[in-house]
Design a protein around this motif. Structure first.
Motif, short mmCIF file in Angstrom:
data_model
loop_
_atom_site.label_atom_id
_atom_site.label_comp_id
_atom_site.label_asym_id
_atom_site.label_seq_id
_atom_site.Cartn_x
_atom_site.Cartn_y
_atom_site.Cartn_z
N THR A 34 7.11 19.28 52.60
CA THR A 34 7.08 18.84 51.21
C THR A 34 5.71 19.08 50.59
OG1 THR A 34 8.69 17.11 51.76
CG2 THR A 34 7.54 16.90 49.66
N PHE A 35 4.65 18.79 51.34
CA PHE A 35 3.30 19.00 50.82
C PHE A 35 3.05 20.48 50.53
CE2 PHE A 35 -1.22 19.89 51.43
CZ PHE A 35 -1.79 18.97 50.56
N ALA A 36 3.47 21.35 51.44
CA ALA A 36 3.25 22.79 51.25
C ALA A 36 4.01 23.30 50.02
CB ALA A 36 3.68 23.55 52.50
N THR A 71 -4.71 20.36 53.90
CA THR A 71 -3.84 21.29 54.62
C THR A 71 -4.13 21.28 56.11
OG1 THR A 71 -3.69 22.71 52.66
CG2 THR A 71 -3.09 23.69 54.78
N ARG A 72 -5.39 21.40 56.48
CA ARG A 72 -5.74 21.43 57.90
C ARG A 72 -5.40 20.13 58.62
NH1 ARG A 72 -11.41 23.98 59.35
NH2 ARG A 72 -10.31 25.70 58.32
N PRO A 127 -1.90 27.34 48.96
CA PRO A 127 -3.22 27.34 48.33
C PRO A 127 -4.20 26.47 49.12
CG PRO A 127 -1.51 26.96 46.70
CD PRO A 127 -0.86 26.87 48.04
N PRO A 128 -5.50 26.75 49.04
CA PRO A 128 -6.48 25.95 49.78
C PRO A 128 -6.46 24.50 49.33
CG PRO A 128 -7.56 27.39 48.19
CD PRO A 128 -6.13 27.83 48.24
N GLU A 158 -13.33 23.69 41.75
CA GLU A 158 -13.10 22.43 42.45
C GLU A 158 -12.33 22.64 43.74
OE1 GLU A 158 -10.94 19.65 40.13
OE2 GLU A 158 -11.09 18.06 41.63
N ALA A 159 -11.33 23.57 43.69
CA ALA A 159 -10.56 23.85 44.90
C ALA A 159 -11.43 24.45 45.99
CB ALA A 159 -9.42 24.82 44.56
N THR A 160 -12.34 25.38 45.59
CA THR A 160 -13.23 26.00 46.56
C THR A 160 -14.16 24.98 47.18
OG1 THR A 160 -13.14 28.03 45.24
CG2 THR A 160 -14.87 27.87 46.91
N ALA A 161 -14.69 24.09 46.35
CA ALA A 161 -15.60 23.06 46.87
C ALA A 161 -14.88 22.11 47.80
CB ALA A 161 -16.22 22.29 45.70
N SER A 162 -13.62 21.75 47.43
CA SER A 162 -12.87 20.82 48.28
C SER A 162 -12.55 21.45 49.61
CB SER A 162 -11.58 20.40 47.56
OG SER A 162 -11.89 19.76 46.36
N ALA A 163 -12.20 22.77 49.57
CA ALA A 163 -11.87 23.44 50.83
C ALA A 163 -13.07 23.56 51.73
CB ALA A 163 -11.32 24.82 50.53
#
Length: 525
Positions: free
Chosen positions: A185-187, A143-144, A138-139, A520-525
């Motif tokens: 682990t994070f993924a 991640t990057r 998920p975004p 919130e996820a979209t804004a964070s990404a």
């Protein structure tokens, strides 16, 4: 089982056939794996626990397809329990080639149960996520940065083994492997932790692992002969103190943030007693330095969230802290250890002869590290190669990797992965702390606030500890990934599976907090 099902509508008959196929697949794998384990264990009848440990590993591998979230909880727990000093027989984070482990199979198997568990978990959860959303993860705003950091790990691994002279393959694996655990682990955590309670449960499992390790450490000390116990200078691996600090800061958060959680508070206070006992036995100065920074930051959070208590508690803690330092400044007994640790930092000339000897070793080591970095500033020397020693170091050959793993684990990243890896590491630390600080300002005063504070403080303590001691081990990198997942939030519940038999026109109730989390996820990404 359901983790492998795509979110596309599926007829009930198709669903039944799919479930039956998965059941038979699991049954076949367990049967074949069980027979192989039984045959192998029969040949090694002198090692009664080998078959049991391999059977448990097989069940864990299969459980990723059926209960991935619970399997990740268990993976975190077993990783945190691992310690090469106090539980040398414990196999989870050790290679199947480690003869002291109950899961020893063969000398050539440089792979651990943790490697197998995380790799299978990533493949299964990423495939399920791709089936649902068309994305492997998920975004997330982290991640990057983690992908970039892991890319430099791969470059360092390739440079150490295939470029400018071949390094030691086994050492390269031991060095680089924990760094891959962070992304894996994070993924997995991003894929399976879809609600805040999942993050909360994961942190409790991690704390339970620390407490279990603490109790095993006490049992180890009690088994020592009196002379051995008296000569004991430290306990556990270097990075174990970060887990102890995690319990301490969690207890402080539960007591000061005004969270109504009686049972967690009582449990963490009960865990605090044996933890402090092990802290005083271990005597890790770097752990005390990291904890001191964490306490300062906890007061900052208290100023944000409970300003009245901040103005009452801060003067009290300052007075008690100054009084303690004054009373135990020249005391080398167990209870005076934190004072001696702080003394060695702010007045190194007044430290004990043992601490000054340790400091001298680190000064020489620091010179050698800087010399090596200057020789290869852009790409580093790569994994599996020792750092240069223009000034010889005192002999500590009892530590097998002394020529490869210096105490300054921050510069070790530059040393092995070059300047790009060093910059990627700092960017990751800065990004996750920034995100975590935002959570501390926004979250309501519930148990999730305590969990978020513990996660942010673990990241900070990890960064401080890494500057002065060895920290890139399996236990701490898995905890680092968990803390990063908690700081990253956003919590996204997966779309529901819709049966074709249900009328498409029927009104559907929205999932709780689904829209805000998605925004919130979209804004964070």
């Amino acid at each position: 089982m359901t983790s492998l099902i795509a979110s596309a509508p599926r007829h009930s008959d198709d669903q039944e056939r799919h479930d039956r196929l998965i059941w038979w697949l699991i049954f076949t794998l367990m049967s074949v794996g069980g027979l192989m384990i039984a045959a192998f264990a029969r040949r090694r009848f002198g090692e009664p626990f080998l078959g049991l440990s391999l059977a448990i590993l097989l069940v864990m591998v299969l459980s990723w397809t059926y209960r991935p979230r619970a399997t990740l909880y268990l993976t975190i727990f077993l990783t945190v329990v691992s310690d090469i000093v106090t539980v040398g027989w414990f196999p989870f984070a050790k290679n199947l080639s480690s003869r002291e482990s109950i899961s020893f199979v063969a000398d050539a198997l440089t792979i651990s149960p943790l490697d197998i568990s995380l790799t299978v978990g990533f493949v299964v959860t990423a495939a399920a996520q791709y089936a649902r959303t068309g994305q492997l993860i998920p975004p997330s705003p982290l991640t990057r940065p983690l992908l970039v950091f892991t890319g430099f790990v791969i470059i360092g691994f390739g440079r150490g083994l295939f470029l400018s002279g071949r390094g030691d393959t086994r050492v390269a694996v031991l060095e680089a492997r924990p760094l891959f655990y962070i992304l894996l682990t994070f993924a997995i955590a991003m894929n399976v932790f879809t609600e805040r309670r999942h993050l909360r449960y994961a942190m409790w499992w991690a704390i339970a692992g620390v407490v279990t390790q603490v109790l095993l450490s006490i049992e180890y000390v009690n088994r020592l002969e009196p002379a051995e116990r008296e000569a004991l200078e430290s306990l556990n691996e270097h990075g174990s103190t970060l887990g102890h600090n995690l319990i301490i800061v969690t207890a402080f958060g539960l007591m000061t943030l005004g969270v109504k959680a009686l049972l967690p508070r009582l449990m963490i206070l009960a865990a605090l007693v044996p933890t402090l006992y092990v802290v005083f036995i271990s005597q890790r100065r770097s752990g005390i330095a990291a904890l001191a920074i964490a306490f300062v930051l906890m007061l900052v959070v208290l100023y944000w969230r409970r300003r009245g208590l901040f103005w009452v508690l801060t003067p009290f803690l300052v007075i008690v802290g100054v009084g303690y330092l004054g009373a135990f400044w020249n005391t080398e007994s167990g209870i005076g250890f934190p004072a001696q640790a702080i003394k060695s930092i702010i007045a190194p000339g007044s430290a004990t002869a043992e601490d000054q000897s340790s400091d001298l070793y680190r000064i020489i080591e620091g010179f050698d590290i800087n010399f090596t970095i200057r020789a290869n500033p852009l790409l580093g020397v790569g994994f599996g190669k020792p750092f240069y020693r223009p000034i010889p170091l005192p002999d500590i050959s009892f530590f097998e990797l002394n020529a490869y793993l210096p105490h300054n684990a921050l510069l070790w990243i530059w040393l092995k992965m070059g300047f790009g890896g060093f910059a990627a590491m700092f960017y990751f630390f800065a990004k996750v702390i920034m995100l975590g600080a935002r959570r501390l300002r926004e979250l309501p005063r519930t148990i999730d606030l305590v969990i978020a504070q513990s996660a942010v403080l673990f990241i900070v303590m990890y960064a401080v500890f890494t500057y002065v001691d060895i920290s890139w081990d399996a236990r701490n990198t898995v905890l680092l990934a968990l803390a990063a997942r908690i700081c990253a939030d956003p919590v996204l519940r997966p779309p529901p599976v819709v049966d074709e038999a249900v009328d498409d026109a029927a009104p559907q109730e929205p999932l709780e907090s689904e829209a805000p989390a998605t925004i919130e996820a979209t804004a964070s990404a």
